[in-house]
Design a protein around this motif. Sequence first.
Motif, short mmCIF file in Angstrom:
data_model
loop_
_atom_site.label_atom_id
_atom_site.label_comp_id
_atom_site.label_asym_id
_atom_site.label_seq_id
_atom_site.Cartn_x
_atom_site.Cartn_y
_atom_site.Cartn_z
N PHE A 29 -2.25 82.55 121.01
CA PHE A 29 -1.57 81.45 120.33
C PHE A 29 -0.97 81.86 118.96
CE2 PHE A 29 -1.80 77.11 118.19
CZ PHE A 29 -0.74 76.57 118.90
N GLN B 123 3.06 81.73 118.20
CA GLN B 123 3.66 80.87 117.16
C GLN B 123 4.39 81.69 116.09
OE1 GLN B 123 4.04 77.71 117.32
NE2 GLN B 123 2.66 77.16 118.98
N TYR C 1 -6.26 64.04 121.95
CA TYR C 1 -5.97 64.53 120.59
C TYR C 1 -4.56 64.10 120.16
CZ TYR C 1 -4.60 67.73 116.86
OH TYR C 1 -4.12 68.25 115.68
N LYS C 2 -3.59 64.33 121.04
CA LYS C 2 -2.21 63.99 120.67
C LYS C 2 -2.07 62.49 120.46
CE LYS C 2 -0.55 68.03 123.20
NZ LYS C 2 0.18 68.54 124.37
N HIS D 97 -10.89 75.95 122.59
CA HIS D 97 -9.93 76.45 123.59
C HIS D 97 -10.43 77.76 124.18
CE1 HIS D 97 -6.30 75.86 125.72
NE2 HIS D 97 -5.72 75.09 124.79
N THR E 246 2.81 67.74 117.64
CA THR E 246 2.49 67.61 119.07
C THR E 246 2.31 66.15 119.50
OG1 THR E 246 0.15 68.03 118.61
CG2 THR E 246 1.46 69.91 119.31
N TYR F 121 3.38 66.93 108.91
CA TYR F 121 3.10 68.04 109.82
C TYR F 121 3.20 69.29 108.98
CZ TYR F 121 3.93 71.79 113.13
OH TYR F 121 3.84 72.98 113.80
N SER G 90 0.90 65.23 113.31
CA SER G 90 1.31 66.51 113.91
C SER G 90 2.54 66.39 114.79
CB SER G 90 0.19 67.11 114.75
OG SER G 90 0.64 68.36 115.26
N PHE H 15 -6.35 81.86 124.99
CA PHE H 15 -5.46 81.02 124.20
C PHE H 15 -5.59 81.38 122.72
CE2 PHE H 15 -4.63 77.43 121.43
CZ PHE H 15 -3.39 77.00 121.87
N VAL I 21 5.31 69.59 125.49
CA VAL I 21 4.41 70.43 126.29
C VAL I 21 3.35 69.49 126.88
CG1 VAL I 21 2.69 72.28 126.18
CG2 VAL I 21 4.80 72.46 124.83
N TYR J 107 -10.46 68.67 118.45
CA TYR J 107 -9.53 68.88 119.55
C TYR J 107 -10.33 69.49 120.70
CZ TYR J 107 -5.64 71.23 122.06
OH TYR J 107 -4.75 71.67 123.01
N LEU K 143 10.22 69.84 120.91
CA LEU K 143 9.82 70.69 122.04
C LEU K 143 8.29 70.73 122.14
CD1 LEU K 143 10.29 72.77 124.28
CD2 LEU K 143 10.52 74.54 122.52
N ALA K 144 7.64 70.95 121.01
CA ALA K 144 6.17 71.03 121.00
C ALA K 144 5.54 69.76 121.55
CB ALA K 144 5.67 71.29 119.58
MG1 PMR Z 1 2.78 74.47 120.99
C1 PMR Z 1 8.84 75.14 119.50
C2 PMR Z 1 7.91 75.14 118.83
C3 PMR Z 1 6.49 74.84 118.99
C4 PMR Z 1 5.72 74.44 117.95
C5 PMR Z 1 6.14 74.23 116.52
C6 PMR Z 1 4.41 74.22 118.46
C7 PMR Z 1 3.33 73.77 117.70
N1 PMR Z 1 4.38 74.52 119.81
C8 PMR Z 1 5.66 74.90 120.16
C9 PMR Z 1 6.07 75.27 121.45
C10 PMR Z 1 5.25 75.45 122.55
N2 PMR Z 1 3.91 75.26 122.59
C11 PMR Z 1 5.67 75.90 123.86
C12 PMR Z 1 7.09 76.25 124.22
C13 PMR Z 1 4.56 75.94 124.65
C14 PMR Z 1 4.49 76.32 126.10
C15 PMR Z 1 4.20 77.72 126.26
C16 PMR Z 1 3.45 75.55 123.83
C17 PMR Z 1 2.13 75.48 124.29
C18 PMR Z 1 1.09 75.00 123.52
C19 PMR Z 1 -0.28 74.81 123.92
C20 PMR Z 1 -0.88 75.11 125.23
N3 PMR Z 1 1.22 74.58 122.20
C21 PMR Z 1 0.02 74.13 121.80
C22 PMR Z 1 -0.90 74.25 122.82
C23 PMR Z 1 -2.13 73.76 122.34
O1 PMR Z 1 -3.20 73.69 122.91
C24 PMR Z 1 -1.91 73.20 120.96
C25 PMR Z 1 -2.03 71.72 121.03
O2 PMR Z 1 -1.29 71.06 121.68
O3 PMR Z 1 -2.96 71.16 120.32
C26 PMR Z 1 -2.97 69.75 120.45
C27 PMR Z 1 -0.49 73.58 120.64
C28 PMR Z 1 0.29 73.44 119.50
N4 PMR Z 1 1.63 73.77 119.45
C29 PMR Z 1 2.08 73.56 118.17
C30 PMR Z 1 1.01 73.06 117.38
C31 PMR Z 1 1.11 72.69 115.94
C32 PMR Z 1 -0.08 72.99 118.19
C33 PMR Z 1 -1.44 72.60 117.76
C34 PMR Z 1 -1.97 71.72 116.93
C35 PMR Z 1 -1.62 70.31 116.61
O4 PMR Z 1 -0.68 69.71 117.02
O5 PMR Z 1 -2.33 69.81 115.85
#
Ligand code: PMR
Length: 398
Positions: free
Chosen positions: A324, A328, A273-274, A316, A227, A303, A225, A320, A237, A174, A233-234
Amino acid sequence: MALQATSLLPSAFSIPKEGKSGSSSKDSTLFGVSFSDHLKADFNSSGFRCKREFNQRVGAVRAQTVTATPSVTRSAPEGKKTLRKGSVVITGASSGLGLATAKALAETGKWHVIMACRDFLKTERAAKSAGIPKENYTIMHLDLASLDSVRQFVDTFKRSGWPLDVLVCNAAVYLPTAKEPTFTAEGFELSVGTNHLGHFLLSRLLLEDLQKSDYPSRRLIIVGSITGNTNTLAGNVPPKANLGDLRGLAGGLNGLNSSAMIDGGDFDGAKAYKDSKVCNMLTMQEFHRRFHEDTGVVFASLYPGCIATTGLFREHIPLFRLLFPPFQKYITKGYVSEDEAGKRLAQVVGDPSLTKSGVYWSWNKDSASFENQLSQEASDAEKARKVWEVSEKLVGLA
Ligand code: PMR
Ligand code: LMG
Ligand code: NDP
């Protein structure tokens, strides 16, 4: 190619040609690390890191010979049928989810884990410090960012004597802060090249071994995953996953005469990555459609929860990585520990109740598994077929 580095290598690293006989009783020690029972690394492959570490230390080598003792006893001495140990290959088992899964499976004593990794010494140290019993694992070299390495791994594995009961495609990179794309040995953008194309070739080449296995439940698991799923919601983003019409993928993702991104857009590491995860989930379903009925092999994705502490976030920014995990844990409540996530993936590998094919597994707040819904794009059968066909061309299968 396979013999290229042979003159540099002690006899310990040559792979026995007999393959399936698998009953040698030799031993090896290297740099004070015992490789006994778990060395079948392919040091001849294109794993630069492996070669570099080897070359740095070659003066200190005190090699004897190597142990390779697949034990596939099919019945107890008194003739009563018992289930032999399952044999599972896990890519990227040197850290995070892969390591935790290897540990969870090996600890049961019912599985022998082949840890398919690009960094041999890191994996050896990780296995040791996780306390994985040494008779329950073998390390083999695999660099998914090189299709030559994938082919060499497959060759080494096929000659090793281990059956293949379950294959877990887990490794991933990633690169969220990268401004410019980087590329695999064949010139594919690194995230999709490693996470999707490397695994695509690996699983295609190993499908016949899964078919040959006499284990009751043969499985091919590709880690997905949340994302990559825009129905969550995830997954909303930014930047959001979107494969578009696959024009960049069809052009080879080389960043020269084609975009480095699957949809043909500007490079964005987080999106790449996504997108790669969408490809992983589509590939699982396409495998299911093409092969489940005829082969009986179970295809699954999952997932495992947000394992916010793993090496996945190593690229990252420090802020972060600091924020992070608490975000979470306390805000989204999507956090799971590496141990818990490892247990979840171990269920998908071996639990007798998770035998349904074509499923994307997730777990609820009580850690109970359920069949989850994929986003529209990640469950688009037409897109899955196109990704499959384009990927076949890119990895040289069509
Ligand atoms: Mg996310 C509501 C729930 C949720 C969940 C289960 C994840 C999982 N994330 C959630 C919400 C949010 N994330 C929200 C509201 C935000 C804005 C603040 C947010 C932000 C965010 C970032 C910047 N989240 C991230 C990142 C990453 O860099 C990660 C990513 O996207 O990796 C590809 C990540 C992740 N969030 C997750 C999971 C599981 C990830 C990482 C890993 C993956 O998908 O493999
Ligand atoms: C992209 O930006 C970049 O463009 C891309 O290059 C790549 O780096 C990628 O995934 C990595 O990130 C994505 C990110 C910006 O954009 C957003 O996160 C947009 C958010 C828009 C708002 C979403 C709506 C959510 C609805 C509200 C839900 C309520 C939940 C509240 C959560 C509050 C959290 C603040 O990302 C960046 O700029 C990266 C830099 C750091 C961002 C880190 C955010 C995740 C973790 C932050 C936790 C902060 C809170 C911790 C605890 C404090 C308690 C208050
Ligand atoms: P880690 O970084 O801890 O593990 C990734 C593994 O992949 C490492 O063993 C790494 O090896 C290996 N790897 C990377 N590149 C290559 C390559 N070219 N060849 C061989 N192996 C390689 O991350 P996670 O454990 O978090 O990730 C595991 C899986 O889980 C991934 O598929 C990820 O997409 C998925 N996932 C993770 C989530 C999370 O929240 N962490 C959430 C959802 C899914 P090395 O140690 O040598 O770097």
